[in-house]
Design a protein around this motif. Structure first.
Motif, PDB file in Angstrom:
ATOM      1  N   ALA A  37       0.828  -1.206   0.000  1.00 37.24           N
ATOM      2  CA  ALA A  37       0.000   0.000   0.000  1.00 37.24           C
ATOM      3  C   ALA A  37       0.864   1.258   0.000  1.00 37.24           C
ATOM      4  O   ALA A  37       0.559   2.239  -0.696  1.00 37.24           O
ATOM      5  N   LEU A  38       1.935   1.238   0.766  1.00 33.78           N
ATOM      6  CA  LEU A  38       2.851   2.376   0.808  1.00 33.78           C
ATOM      7  C   LEU A  38       3.451   2.630  -0.575  1.00 33.78           C
ATOM      8  O   LEU A  38       3.519   3.771  -1.055  1.00 33.78           O
ATOM      9  N   ILE A  39       3.874   1.558  -1.243  1.00 33.31           N
ATOM     10  CA  ILE A  39       4.456   1.679  -2.581  1.00 33.31           C
ATOM     11  C   ILE A  39       3.431   2.206  -3.576  1.00 33.31           C
ATOM     12  O   ILE A  39       3.735   3.067  -4.417  1.00 33.31           O
ATOM     13  N   ILE A  40       2.184   1.711  -3.480  1.00 32.81           N
ATOM     14  CA  ILE A  40       1.127   2.195  -4.373  1.00 32.81           C
ATOM     15  C   ILE A  40       0.915   3.698  -4.181  1.00 32.81           C
ATOM     16  O   ILE A  40       0.798   4.457  -5.157  1.00 32.81           O
ATOM     17  N   LEU A 322      -5.065   0.413   8.680  1.00 27.78           N
ATOM     18  CA  LEU A 322      -3.644   0.741   8.580  1.00 27.78           C
ATOM     19  C   LEU A 322      -3.148   0.644   7.137  1.00 27.78           C
ATOM     20  O   LEU A 322      -2.272   1.412   6.723  1.00 27.78           O
ATOM     21  N   THR A 323      -3.702  -0.279   6.375  1.00 25.26           N
ATOM     22  CA  THR A 323      -3.312  -0.399   4.972  1.00 25.26           C
ATOM     23  C   THR A 323      -3.742   0.842   4.196  1.00 25.26           C
ATOM     24  O   THR A 323      -2.977   1.395   3.390  1.00 25.26           O
ATOM     25  N   GLY A 330       2.213   6.972   1.868  1.00 25.86           N
ATOM     26  CA  GLY A 330       3.072   6.861   0.696  1.00 25.86           C
ATOM     27  C   GLY A 330       2.881   8.009  -0.272  1.00 25.86           C
ATOM     28  O   GLY A 330       3.812   8.403  -0.980  1.00 25.86           O
ATOM     29  N   SER A 331       1.672   8.586  -0.294  1.00 22.76           N
ATOM     30  CA  SER A 331       1.399   9.687  -1.213  1.00 22.76           C
ATOM     31  C   SER A 331       2.155  10.956  -0.848  1.00 22.76           C
ATOM     32  O   SER A 331       2.217  11.896  -1.642  1.00 22.76           O
ATOM     33  N   GLY A 332       2.733  10.985   0.338  1.00 24.87           N
ATOM     34  CA  GLY A 332       3.524  12.151   0.734  1.00 24.87           C
ATOM     35  C   GLY A 332       4.994  12.037   0.391  1.00 24.87           C
ATOM     36  O   GLY A 332       5.790  12.923   0.730  1.00 24.87           O
ATOM     37  N   VAL A 333       5.365  10.968  -0.296  1.00 22.03           N
ATOM     38  CA  VAL A 333       6.783  10.684  -0.550  1.00 22.03           C
ATOM     39  C   VAL A 333       7.188  11.120  -1.950  1.00 22.03           C
ATOM     40  O   VAL A 333       6.510  10.816  -2.929  1.00 22.03           O
TER      41      VAL A 333
END
Length: 368
Positions: A37-40, A322-323, A330-333
């Protein structure tokens, strides 16, 4: 004024991305749904796939939904089950968590890695991987010099999750082999895997690999000990987040006061009127409310009989929330900045993982 209509697009997009993460997790089980999810979220942001209308909802998910997920994590933990492991395992949990966290903080300062990345890597390795990183990120202040202070925390969280996941995966593959080499009994093997492997899912996988070498009660003992030991580490999440949150809030308050004092001194030297500013911050509560909620859920699980369906449903809900939060995080990266700081952060993750493994095996050998 923020309304449900304003939040709905972002919440819906985060939920859709979380569902994709769950689907990919079934295909690639070694990668947790939280990491996927973070990668997405990172891919969506860096390819410009997040409409402006979704930003309020993403901010809500990254804060409120994240904290609600952490609260529900508390229903995984039963204090009597942890105590039943015996004083040796309890000592192993406490010493491993403390040593891993403190040594990682010291190593991060030595490597000159930014503060948020160090704290989140230390937390994720010492406690429970991506979920712990998410919980700790909620109380860390961003870089005040940045245009978007929260984005700096999200980038640090992404780096920490990557490091924790990588070395947790290596640990789940390596430790079952070392268990046989060292000759640990099932209880010791379970305690070591539970104390040294990062994610709950990784612990289950590692314990399963190790238990394949055993039969009957020995296999059951190893697996159960590993999972409960791991949950004992999760129980350390609340006090650690509360302590770090209080320290960070007070540091932020003190930094603001120093800035005002410097501005006043500069005005006096320049012969200008002294600005009479007030630090616009409130002294933080002793413990953040979501940590209080986490502890309440632990007490509920420990002392109130709950149907299995309720516990399973709460665990699933926590994972889903949490997912979704990981998508928003992740969208803040910004990937370019993440790559620029990744090398030293990976080294820090390796140091943290080695410290966790060494300290925990020493505790297991001497105390369990």
């Amino acid at each position: 004024m923020t309304t449900l209509r304003t939040l709905a697009p972002g919440i819906g997009l985060a939920a859709l991305a979380a569902a994709v993460a769950f689907g990919l997790n079934t295909v690639i089980p070694l990668l947790s749904a939280l990491l996927i999810a973070l990668i997405i979220g990172m891919i969506m942001r860096n390819l410009g796939l997040i409409p402006q209308v979704c930003e309020p909802g993403f901010a809500f998910v990254n804060r409120t939904i994240l904290r609600l997920g952490v609260v529900l994590l508390g229903l995984r933990l039963s204090i009597p089950a942890i105590i039943a492991l015996g004083p040796g395992v309890v000592v192993t949990i406490i010493v491993t968590v403390a040593a891993t966290y403190l040594v990682t903080i010291a190593a991060g300062r030595w490597l000159k890695i930014n503060h948020a990345t160090v704290v989140l890597t230390a937390t994720g390795t010492a406690i429970c991987g991506a979920a712990a990183v998410a919980a700790m990120s909620a109380v860390l202040p961003g870089d005040r010099r940045a245009k978007n202070p929260r984005a700096s925390v999200d980038e640090a969280a992404a780096t920490a999750v990557a490091a924790v996941t990588l070395f947790g995966t290596l640990a789940l593959l390596l430790l079952p082999v070392l268990v046989r080499t060292i000759g640990l009994d099932p209880t010791q093997a379970g305690a070591w895997i539970g104390a040294a492997v990062h994610e709950v899912g990784q612990v289950v996988a590692g314990a399963g690999i190790a238990a394949d070498q055993l039969t009957g009660q020995g296999a059951t003992t190893l697996t159960d000990t590993a999972v409960v030991t791991k949950l004992g580490r999760v129980a350390m999440l609340a006090p650690l987040v509360a302590i770090v949150g209080a320290i960070e809030s007070r540091r932020r308050f003190a930094a603001a006061e120093r800035e005002i004092a410097a501005a006043e001194a500069a005005a006096v030297v320049a012969g200008k009127p002294v600005p009479h500013e007030v630090v616009q911050q409130v002294k933080p509560p002793i413990m953040p409310l979501f940590v209080v909620g986490f502890l309440v859920m632990v007490l509920v699980r420990s002392f109130i009989p709950l149907p299995t369906q309720v516990i399973s449903g709460a665990e699933l809900a926590a994972t889903i929330l949490l997912t979704a939060a990981m998508v928003a995080m992740g969208s803040g990266v910004r990937i370019k900045r993440l790559i620029a700081t990744g090398g030293r952060a990976m080294l820090l993750g390796a140091i943290a993982a080695v410290v966790s493994a060494i300290v925990s095996i020493l505790c297991v050998v001497f105390f369990v």
